[in-house]
Motif scaffolding. Sequence first.
Motif, PDB file in Angstrom:
ATOM      1  N   HIS A 183     -18.311  16.779  -4.878  1.00  0.00           N
ATOM      2  CA  HIS A 183     -17.384  16.113  -3.965  1.00  0.00           C
ATOM      3  C   HIS A 183     -16.158  15.627  -4.739  1.00  0.00           C
ATOM      4  N   ILE A 184     -15.030  15.592  -4.050  1.00  0.00           N
ATOM      5  CA  ILE A 184     -13.803  14.992  -4.575  1.00  0.00           C
ATOM      6  C   ILE A 184     -13.330  13.944  -3.581  1.00  0.00           C
ATOM      7  N   VAL A 185     -12.965  12.767  -4.095  1.00  0.00           N
ATOM      8  CA  VAL A 185     -12.320  11.730  -3.287  1.00  0.00           C
ATOM      9  C   VAL A 185     -11.018  11.373  -3.987  1.00  0.00           C
ATOM     10  N   VAL A 211     -13.803  10.854  -8.342  1.00  0.00           N
ATOM     11  CA  VAL A 211     -12.848   9.959  -7.666  1.00  0.00           C
ATOM     12  C   VAL A 211     -11.579   9.902  -8.508  1.00  0.00           C
ATOM     13  N   VAL A 212     -10.432  10.174  -7.884  1.00  0.00           N
ATOM     14  CA  VAL A 212      -9.156  10.156  -8.606  1.00  0.00           C
ATOM     15  C   VAL A 212      -8.103   9.421  -7.782  1.00  0.00           C
ATOM     16  N   SER A 213      -7.476   8.425  -8.397  1.00  0.00           N
ATOM     17  CA  SER A 213      -6.377   7.700  -7.770  1.00  0.00           C
ATOM     18  C   SER A 213      -5.099   7.960  -8.548  1.00  0.00           C
ATOM     19  N   VAL A 214      -4.037   8.336  -7.846  1.00  0.00           N
ATOM     20  CA  VAL A 214      -2.719   8.523  -8.459  1.00  0.00           C
ATOM     21  C   VAL A 214      -1.684   7.813  -7.603  1.00  0.00           C
ATOM     22  N   GLU A 215      -0.900   6.967  -8.233  1.00  0.00           N
ATOM     23  CA  GLU A 215       0.168   6.269  -7.522  1.00  0.00           C
ATOM     24  C   GLU A 215       1.473   6.397  -8.306  1.00  0.00           C
ATOM     25  N   LEU A 216       2.523   6.849  -7.627  1.00  0.00           N
ATOM     26  CA  LEU A 216       3.855   6.978  -8.210  1.00  0.00           C
ATOM     27  C   LEU A 216       4.793   6.011  -7.489  1.00  0.00           C
ATOM     28  N   CYS A 217       4.560   4.737  -7.724  1.00  0.00           N
ATOM     29  CA  CYS A 217       5.291   3.694  -7.001  1.00  0.00           C
ATOM     30  C   CYS A 217       6.780   3.695  -7.326  1.00  0.00           C
ATOM     31  N   THR A 218       7.147   4.078  -8.559  1.00  0.00           N
ATOM     32  CA  THR A 218       8.561   3.973  -8.940  1.00  0.00           C
ATOM     33  C   THR A 218       9.446   4.933  -8.154  1.00  0.00           C
ATOM     34  N   LEU A 219       8.856   5.919  -7.514  1.00  0.00           N
ATOM     35  CA  LEU A 219       9.653   6.824  -6.679  1.00  0.00           C
ATOM     36  C   LEU A 219      10.342   6.084  -5.537  1.00  0.00           C
ATOM     37  N   HIS A 220       9.849   4.900  -5.194  1.00  0.00           N
ATOM     38  CA  HIS A 220      10.359   4.183  -4.024  1.00  0.00           C
ATOM     39  C   HIS A 220      11.148   2.926  -4.395  1.00  0.00           C
ATOM     40  N   LEU A 221      11.404   2.737  -5.683  1.00  0.00           N
ATOM     41  CA  LEU A 221      12.202   1.587  -6.093  1.00  0.00           C
ATOM     42  C   LEU A 221      13.683   1.861  -5.833  1.00  0.00           C
ATOM     43  N   ARG A 222      14.413   0.817  -5.475  1.00  0.00           N
ATOM     44  CA  ARG A 222      15.836   0.975  -5.185  1.00  0.00           C
ATOM     45  C   ARG A 222      16.522  -0.383  -5.251  1.00  0.00           C
TER      46      ARG A 222
END
Length: 379
Positions: free
Chosen positions: A119-121, A181-192
């Motif tokens: 399984h992948i989550v 289980v894999v979490s990836v977050e690219l929050c800086t894409l939304h900084l302005r």
Amino acid sequence: MTVALRGLSTVVPPTVLVQPEVRDVFAAQPGLNRLAQRIITTSFDVSAIETRHTVIAELSRDAHPDDPVFFDIDSGVLLQPGTKARNELYAQQATGLYVAAGRAAIDATPGIDTADVTHIVTVSCTGFYAPGPDFMIARELGLDAGVERYHLGFMGCYASIPALRLAKQLCEADASAVVLVVSVELCTLHLRSSNDPDTIVASSLFSDGAGAAIVTAHPPEPGERALVLDRFATRITPTGEGDMAWKIGDHGFEMVLSNAVPALIDEHITGALEPLFAHDPALVDALETDAAGRAVEHWAIHPGGRSILDKVETRLVLSEAQLVPARDTLRDYGNMSSATVLFVLRHILDGDAGAGERVAAMAFGPGLTVESALMTVSG
């Protein structure tokens, strides 16, 4: 049945943001009023963050692209790409981090290889694409064509804990399951740049990173460091729905993070722990007598910000040492949304946590939602 979190691994993109340098860039943007400039200085200086990571290579000191999209280093101006451009970069950059983190978790789990994954989550709230990251992991790692895939999207900073809960439930339903289980977050894409206080605070906190682990009932190898997943709990606070939110705008995803959030967490955190501790009389008694910090040795608190950690430390009467994993993660990586709690857990496992000691993990997100987990160190 004992289900454990194994092979916990973390990955960050190579471009490093130094907090004072980023502060100066944001403070120098055109169109800012005086109040916004003061908020920028304060938010960045009191954040307790020293460095963060980003997938936006244009933010590197050495980057001089011919056609900048996010940042023109020559003029010092932060550009305003639309949501499409931001999400396209997410699709380009996220896959590599998903695959790298997933591969690292498998490689770090003795006795498990890609052929064993059933399984992948995947977890993320900072971008969308299809076929999605679950598909890309399966393809790039050469997993079985019949691997079951699930994606938890747009839940916010607490989402890795429900992902681990789902993984445990899959293992309890099938003792042979091996869940990646894999979490990836690219929050800086939304900084302005903005005069809005919530946007300014978000710009001072958020960053990019990935965490992954194997969840399975297959027993750990002798001496292997792992976390037995004991119990999970979720709690929606009666107030705060409008104080933490994540919406899609024309120029990226827009974070609402009001200054009331630390006070809301301070007010409701004890009640949020009650269902997690309910099955253990000793833990219930410790919570009622302000002794939770002595009953549970290690605390993996999502470092949503310095003031949140300060409130948690005071309300639960935790020691300074018990907040070191969260504070160190905040200092070195910033707030990576859902991936962050995995970094804190990794810090605990890499430290002096002894076999049999308990770990309480907590993360906060839109709702206001509090997700928690109780774990036991093995190995």
